[in-house]
Design an enzyme around this catalytic site. Structure first.
Site, mmCIF file in Angstrom:
data_model
loop_
_atom_site.group_PDB
_atom_site.id
_atom_site.type_symbol
_atom_site.label_atom_id
_atom_site.label_comp_id
_atom_site.label_asym_id
_atom_site.label_seq_id
_atom_site.Cartn_x
_atom_site.Cartn_y
_atom_site.Cartn_z
ATOM 1 N N ASP A 73 0.851 -1.185 0.000
ATOM 2 C CA ASP A 73 0.000 0.000 0.000
ATOM 3 C C ASP A 73 0.890 1.240 0.000
ATOM 4 O O ASP A 73 2.118 1.145 0.130
ATOM 5 C CB ASP A 73 -0.897 -0.034 1.235
ATOM 6 C CG ASP A 73 -1.969 1.037 1.205
ATOM 7 O OD1 ASP A 73 -2.222 1.590 0.124
ATOM 8 O OD2 ASP A 73 -2.549 1.318 2.269
ATOM 9 N N ASP A 377 -3.927 -2.830 5.838
ATOM 10 C CA ASP A 377 -4.295 -2.408 7.187
ATOM 11 C C ASP A 377 -5.795 -2.301 7.406
ATOM 12 O O ASP A 377 -6.242 -2.189 8.538
ATOM 13 C CB ASP A 377 -3.639 -1.062 7.531
ATOM 14 C CG ASP A 377 -4.041 0.036 6.550
ATOM 15 O OD1 ASP A 377 -4.823 -0.242 5.621
ATOM 16 O OD2 ASP A 377 -3.560 1.185 6.717
ATOM 17 N N ASP A 381 -8.847 -4.905 3.004
ATOM 18 C CA ASP A 381 -7.646 -5.642 2.597
ATOM 19 C C ASP A 381 -7.702 -7.110 3.006
ATOM 20 O O ASP A 381 -6.838 -7.897 2.595
ATOM 21 C CB ASP A 381 -6.396 -5.005 3.213
ATOM 22 C CG ASP A 381 -6.150 -3.601 2.692
ATOM 23 O OD1 ASP A 381 -6.390 -3.385 1.497
ATOM 24 O OD2 ASP A 381 -5.712 -2.740 3.473
#
Length: 632
Positions: A73, A377, A381
């Site tokens: 990310d 996080d 996800d």
């Protein structure tokens, strides 16, 4: 069976030969392998905890060593995750905000000078709406603790919006909540990419506050502003995104009464402007990605931000290294969903992705045979973290859903910790392979000695108890100690092993056979020399076989003179003392059927140790496969 038959042919008792055959069968199997694997994995997990990586599933320690793709990310992983509003654009005025962190200290500048009150009015209107459409909280410094800075509770982006509102003199959050209490909400999600809140405005009227991605807000279906103002806002949003900012569009409106469906009010609103937030890359992000590339790991950026923002951040952290031309191709989630990208594994930067598209990207890499690690996080996800070979969740800012779906949790939210975990994984795998080469070479040598010895005039070269004693000392003490060996030099400068490679592939079985031949030759040579000199040749052969294997274990070390694993040389030393005890302690000598040796016999047997050591040093670099990753 051949040993059993040869013994019977030479007139040896059937009971003796049966026990010897069983002992040889035991010698052929590295029986301490489960202990070595368990110790290596446990020590790897312990070292990872010390380096801020908490392993939730023990087998993940070994899998980490073969990771070939790292999907990461942007916010909080490659960047600091401490956002600051630096630019506010409205149709009437543009302002730059000063200050750092979450401290509400700074001012608004227009054309490099402090903004006039009339110029601040549209900026305050915009930031007041972002403060209302907000779920974060700012905490001032607490004198009772060591925390001397303002901190945020909630999303870093929303906390930055609160800070910006305070800098420009907007009412405090508590005052806003009292004067404009929230009465409804349509929360942000990855599909709508916007958030809307409803607030009581008195006399039965409702204030609508909306913020979100420019693509989801700067639309005639949402805003009533004409095509000209919207086109100007889109152009400004693209310009800010290209500079690496995260951009939000803000709209507002007033309605009579509360609608039955909250999202029904997301039309006919008025554009207030744009907010540009900066989130600088972490100082070590570029070095971490360079380490990944040197280790043969392909980094892939998957973010929900604007494509221009993703491109700018990827450029700043040198995600592609020297292949900067590929940055021109940033694929969006819409492209992935539409199936317009022929090969997802050819793309390194993805923007505006949703959970399903992250899953598609991971699946595409897995379909090519890659071993994938995915960082995340959020709740969204979870599917990709679960599907990846190694799911990596952020411990500080990650959700419980992400942590439960992951195999590894980073307690410091640092991408460099993933690289450290990969290094530990490679170390564990190398140690297991090294033990297999050592243990199976020793077992093969014992079988060869028993098979060839009688042909050279050495009837029953080893007794059953002697074979088991050698196995106990080599596979037990020293074998388990091998599981704690440090990583080899340059372990992160070689490509990951092929996922379909056998544990004895990459030249390991060739090295195993060569070591077995050397140990066998040295041992039989010592036995023949002892017999020619009239020495107790069976005891010499017993001690020589043990010495040769102890020489091999020291020669296989990746770091020969390291102090990081003193247990191994101590285990070798202890094995030497126990070998001497088998010769000179009456009880053991009687059980193992050995005889005390003089200096000549000890010298002949001890000479096999350097032979095993030198052979092990030589074969460490021999029989390499196409990739050096497989070397033990």
């Amino acid at each position: 069976m051949r040993v059993f038959a040869l013994g019977l042919m030479r007139g040896l008792p059937i009971g003796t030969m049966a026990v010897t055959a069983i002992s040889l069968a035991v010698a052929a199997v590295p029986e301490s392998l489960p202990a070595v694997v368990t110790l290596a994995l446990a020590l790897g997990a312990r070292r990872m905890v010390a380096r801020h990586a908490l392993v939730r599933r023990l087998p993940a320690v070994e899998t980490l060593g073969s990771v070939s793709v790292l999907a990461t990310d942007k916010t909080g992983t490659l960047t600091e995750g401490r956002m600051v509003v630096q630019h506010v654009w409205t149709p009437r005025v543009s302002a730059e905000l000063t200050g750092v962190g979450y401290e509400p200290e700074g001012e608004a500048l227009v054309d490099g000078r402090p903004a006039r009150e009339a110029e601040l009015a549209p900026v305050r209107d915009l930031l007041t709406v972002t403060a209302l459409c907000n779920d974060a909280t700012l905490r001032p410094p607490d004198p009772a603790t060591s925390e001397a800075r303002w901190t945020a509770l909630g999303d870093p982006m929303e906390a930055a919006l609160l800070t910006a509102a305070a800098k420009t003199g907007c009412p405090a959050p508590a005052e806003l909540s009292a004067s404009r209490p929230r009465i409804g909400e349509a929360p942000f999600d990855s599909l709508r990419r916007r958030m809307t809140t409803l607030h009581a405005a008195g006399q039965g009227r409702v204030l609508i506050c909306l913020k979100g991605a420019p693509e989801a807000v700067l639309d005639t279906a949402v805003l009533e502003d004409g095509p000209g103002p919207l086109a100007q806002a889109r152009q400004e949003a693209a310009r800010l995104a290209e500079r690496g900012y995260r951009v939000l569009a803000v709209g507002s409106g007033v309605r009579d009464g509360v609608p039955d469906r909250i999202t029904a009010v997301e039309s006919g609103l008025t554009l207030l402007g744009l907010v540009a937030l900066s989130d600088p890359p972490k100082p070590h992000a570029a070095a971490t990605l360079a380490t990944c590339r040197a280790a043969g790991i392909t980094p892939v950026l998957i973010t929900g931000d604007h494509p221009a923002t993703a491109r700018a951040v990827a450029s700043r952290v040198a995600l592609l290294g020297d292949d900067s031309e590929a940055l021109g191709r940033v694929v969006t989630g819409a492209d992935v969903a539409a199936g317009s990208v022929a090969d997802l594994t050819a793309v390194r930067v993805f923007a505006r992705t949703d959970p399903q598209q992250k899953l598609d990207i991971v699946e595409a890499w897995r379909g090519r045979g890659a071993v994938t690690a995915m960082t995340g996080d959020g709740v969204n996800d979870g599917p990709a973290l679960h599907r990846a070979d190694i799911g990596v969740a952020m411990g500080e800012r990650g959700t419980e859903v992400a942590r439960q779906a992951a195999d590894v949790v980073l307690t410091d939210d640092e991408l460099s910790t993933v690289v450290a975990a990969v290094e530990e994984g490679r170390r564990v795998y190398d140690n297991i392979r090294r033990f297999l080469v050592y243990g199976m070479a020793g077992g093969a040598a014992e079988i060869l000695v028993m098979l060839i010895g009688p042909l050279l005039g050495l009837p029953l070269p080893l007794r059953a108890g002697q074979i088991l004693w050698i196995n106990l000392l080599t596979h037990g003490l020293t074998g388990v100690a091998m599981g704690a060996e440090p990583a080899a030099p340059g372990v992160m400068r070689r490509p990951p092993r092929p996922p379909d490679q056998h544990i004895l592939g990459g030249g390991a079985w060739q090295r195993l056979l060569l070591l077995a031949v050397v140990v066998t030759t040295a041992t039989l040579g010592a036995g023949l020399a002892a017999r020619a000199l009239g020495l107790p040749w069976q005891s010499v052969l017993f001690l020589a076989l043990l010495a040769a294997q102890l020489g091999v274990v020291m020669g296989l070390r990746a770091r020969l003179l390291t102090r990081q694993n003193l247990f191994l040389p101590l285990a070798v030393l202890a094995s030497g003392f126990l070998a001497a005890a088998a010769l000179y302690v009456p009880f053991l000598s009687s059980v193992l059927e050995t005889e005390p040796l003089g200096w000549a016999g000890i010298g002949i047997a001890a000479a096999c140790a350097p032979a095993g050591f030198l052979a092990a040093r030589l074969v460490r670099t021999a029989f390499r496969g196409p990739s050096p990753a497989g070397r033990a």
